[in-house]
Each structure stands twice: as structure tokens, then as C-alpha cells.
Design an enzyme around this catalytic site. Structure first.
Site, PDB file in Angstrom:
ATOM      1  N   ASN A   9      13.518   5.411   7.919  1.00 49.35           N
ATOM      2  CA  ASN A   9      12.835   5.786   6.671  1.00 49.35           C
ATOM      3  C   ASN A   9      11.936   6.986   6.999  1.00 49.35           C
ATOM      4  OD1 ASN A   9      11.248   5.990   4.411  1.00 49.35           O
ATOM      5  ND2 ASN A   9      10.224   4.009   4.674  1.00 49.35           N
ATOM      6  N   LYS A  11      10.223   8.771   5.037  1.00 46.74           N
ATOM      7  CA  LYS A  11       9.064   8.874   4.147  1.00 46.74           C
ATOM      8  C   LYS A  11       8.895  10.311   3.633  1.00 46.74           C
ATOM      9  CE  LYS A  11       7.146   4.855   6.335  1.00 46.74           C
ATOM     10  NZ  LYS A  11       5.992   4.036   6.693  1.00 46.74           N
ATOM     11  N   HIS A  97       9.397  -0.794  -1.165  1.00 43.53           N
ATOM     12  CA  HIS A  97       8.603  -0.529   0.050  1.00 43.53           C
ATOM     13  C   HIS A  97       7.122  -0.757  -0.246  1.00 43.53           C
ATOM     14  CE1 HIS A  97       6.742   1.523   3.407  1.00 43.53           C
ATOM     15  NE2 HIS A  97       7.892   1.382   4.038  1.00 43.53           N
ATOM     16  N   GLU A  99       4.564   0.823   0.531  1.00 38.91           N
ATOM     17  CA  GLU A  99       3.823   2.017   0.101  1.00 38.91           C
ATOM     18  C   GLU A  99       4.037   2.274  -1.387  1.00 38.91           C
ATOM     19  OE1 GLU A  99       5.363   4.555   3.175  1.00 38.91           O
ATOM     20  OE2 GLU A  99       4.187   3.421   4.635  1.00 38.91           O
ATOM     21  N   GLU A 169       8.771  -6.472   6.129  1.00 37.71           N
ATOM     22  CA  GLU A 169       7.841  -5.513   6.701  1.00 37.71           C
ATOM     23  C   GLU A 169       6.406  -5.965   6.456  1.00 37.71           C
ATOM     24  OE1 GLU A 169       9.728  -1.392   7.175  1.00 37.71           O
ATOM     25  OE2 GLU A 169       8.956  -1.505   5.154  1.00 37.71           O
ATOM     26  N   GLY A 175       3.113   1.544  10.352  1.00 32.25           N
ATOM     27  CA  GLY A 175       2.395   2.764  10.731  1.00 32.25           C
ATOM     28  C   GLY A 175       1.115   2.508  11.506  1.00 32.25           C
TER      29      GLY A 175
HETATM   30  P1  PGA Z   1       6.677   2.398  10.812  1.00 34.83           P
HETATM   31  O1  PGA Z   1       7.159   2.300   9.277  1.00 34.83           O
HETATM   32  O2  PGA Z   1       7.886   2.155  11.667  1.00 34.83           O
HETATM   33  O3  PGA Z   1       6.124   3.782  10.945  1.00 34.83           O
HETATM   34  O4  PGA Z   1       5.656   1.332  11.002  1.00 34.83           O
HETATM   35  C1  PGA Z   1       8.088   1.329   8.866  1.00 34.83           C
HETATM   36  C2  PGA Z   1       8.354   1.447   7.386  1.00 34.83           C
HETATM   37  O5  PGA Z   1       7.409   1.745   6.635  1.00 34.83           O
HETATM   38  O6  PGA Z   1       9.485   1.258   6.918  1.00 34.83           O
END
Ligand code: PGA
Length: 258
Positions: A9, A11, A97, A99, A169, A175
Site C-alpha cells: 500500500n 499510500k 483502511h 486512515e 491491521e 506506521g
Molecule cells: P505500515 O502500514 O506497514 O507502514 O505500518 C500498513 C498499512 O497501513 O497498510
């Protein structure tokens, strides 16, 4: 047997030229690897989808989008539909997701509408669920997940549910560099599978792939993928670096599920 699926991903990172460079680099790196045991998906931002699709043509690497709107077309300024994503070369779509739930008012109800549109158009959904740190500390993880899974996946037939990929997740692991331990990932993902078994049946729940996401990196991939209910990874930060993403795929390929 569930095939491991590793999705990157990206982003809101990478201009078109940067995305082409990253996709080409991965393609080069993976060309010397035997990754037939793993499904690999790249999810760049919308603007780079068709260019990355061209880079990936002729390879086994698939393209995915990071979101979608449920209508096919219309006066919905700023939105992108399933037919548009297919036209750009997508096979997969991430929805729900954290976010998007956190910053863009995504709810279980809108995730469910998106899911139905994705399935109608023959795309493959990656539906994200996960608890926040506060929810985990209040011992509400299972309750939160039950609500997310049941509502996001509401009214999906038996023949469609087996096409769905779920990404567990934990929000506190995204992150942050703080990965769930393999035992935490397994415990929670087993809970999700048991939930699916109760809603559908055991055969169906056993065929659904559940990815783990949240600070996945080459160093923790093997132990996570070895867990019986972890069938892949949704990777953010580490998917933006050619060598680390290729390494994650390599590690995952060595873990075979029986
Ligand atoms: P990350 O993100 O691997 O940077 O923790 C995972 C995601 O948001 O799908």
C-alpha cells in the site's frame, strides 16, 4: 490451502515517474526470484495506476487501488469508480483502511457499499479492519472486530465471501514501527476466522485469506507468516523500498501453508 498474498500500500507517496521507477525496480528484483507461491499486489496512488499497470504487464504482479466509490459514474466530484479502476488495469481494491476511517469518515456502512460494488464488477476486495490502542487497552478488540467484520461484510453471499480478502491491521501498529507480536496477530486473526465460521461455515472460513498489516518488514515477516491464520501481509512503509519489499516477498515465499 490458502495462497499467501503480499500487497504493498503506497499510500499518498510517489509521483508518476517515481512510481514507474519503484515498479520497475521491483519487477527487476522479483524477476530473479521464484515467487510463484505468493500473490503480489502493488497499490500506487490513483494518478500512477495506468503507468504502473504498463510496467507490470507480462508479469505476475497485480495492480490494486487504495479506495473506490460505489457508484459506476455520476456527479460525484473527486471520486473514482470500479469500471474506471478496471480500465486502469486494477484487479484489487483496498477498502476500509484505518486512515480512511480516521481521516475521511469511512464507516462500516460505506465499506459495505464499496464491497458490493467491487464484487459486482469482478474486482478483488481487501477489506481492512482493526482496533485502536485505546480499544485494545480497554479489552474491546474482539468486540470492535466483530462489529467491523459483521457490518462491513453484511449481506455478502457464500459464493462472494470466498473472494474477499480481509486485512487485520491494528491501528496502533500502522506506521509506528510497533508490530503486533505473531501471537497477537494469530489470536486476533483466529478470532476473525471463527467469526466467519459462525456467520457462514467452517469450509468457507477456512478458504478466506486474512492478511496482517502494521509495520511489517523483512525482519518480522517469517514469524508472522508462519502463524496458521496469517495468510499474507498488507505492507505500507516497507513496500516503498525495492529491496525491503522484495525481501518480504522472498521470506513469505519460503513459508508454505498446508
Ligand atoms: P505500515 O502500514 O506497514 O507502514 O505500518 C500498513 C498499512 O497501513 O497498510
Amino acid at each position: 490451502m490458502r495462497k499467501i498474498i503480499i500487497a504493498g500500500n503506497w499510500k499518498m507517496y510517489k509521483t508518476i515517474s517515481e512510481a514507474i521507477e519503484l515498479a520497475n525496480g521491483l519487477k527487476r528484483e522479483l524477476s530473479s526470484l521464484d515467487y510463484a507461491a505468493v500473490d503480489v499486489v502493488l497499490c500506487p496512488p490513483y494518478t500512477a495506476l495506468s503507468e504502473v499497470s504498463e510496467v507490470l504487464s507480462g508479469t505476475e504482479i497485480k495492480l490494486g487501488a487504495q479506495d473506490v466509490y460505489w457508484e459506476d459514474e455520476g456527479a460525484f466530484t473527486g471520486e473514482v469508480s470500479c469500471p474506471m479502476l478496471k480500465d486502469a488495469g486494477c484487479t484489487y481494491v483496498i477498502i476500509g483502511h484505518s486512515e480512511r476511517r480516521q481521516f475521511f469518515s469511512e464507516t462500516n456502512e460505506t465499506v459495505n457499499k464499496k464491497l458490493k460494488a467491487i464484487l459486482k464488477h469482478g474486482l478483488i476486495p481487501i477489506v481492512c479492519v482493526g482496533e485502536t490502542l485505546a480499544e485494545r487497552e480497554r479489552n474491546e478488540t474482539f468486540k470492535v472486530l466483530e462489529n467491523q467484520v459483521k457490518k462491513s461484510l453484511a449481506e455478502i453471499s457464500q459464493s462472494d465471501i470466498v473472494k474477499v480478502i480481509i486485512a487485520y491491521e491494528p491501528v496502533w501498529a500502522i506506521g509506528t514501527g510497533r508490530t503486533a507480536t505473531p501471537a497477537q496477530a494469530e489470536e486476533t486473526q483466529k478470532y476473525i476466522r471463527d467469526l466467519l465460521s459462525a456467520v457462514y461455515n467452517k469450509t468457507i472460513s477456512e478458504s478466506i485469506r486474512i492478511q496482517y498489516g502494521g509495520s511489517v518488514k523483512p525482519e518480522n515477516t517469517t514469524e508472522l507468516m508462519k502463524q496458521p491464520d496469517v495468510d499474507g501481509a498488507l505492507v505500507g512503509g516497507a513496500s516503498l523500498k525495492i529491496l525491503s519489499f522484495a525481501d518480504i516477498i522472498k521470506q513469505a515465499g519460503k513459508v508454505s501453508k498446508g
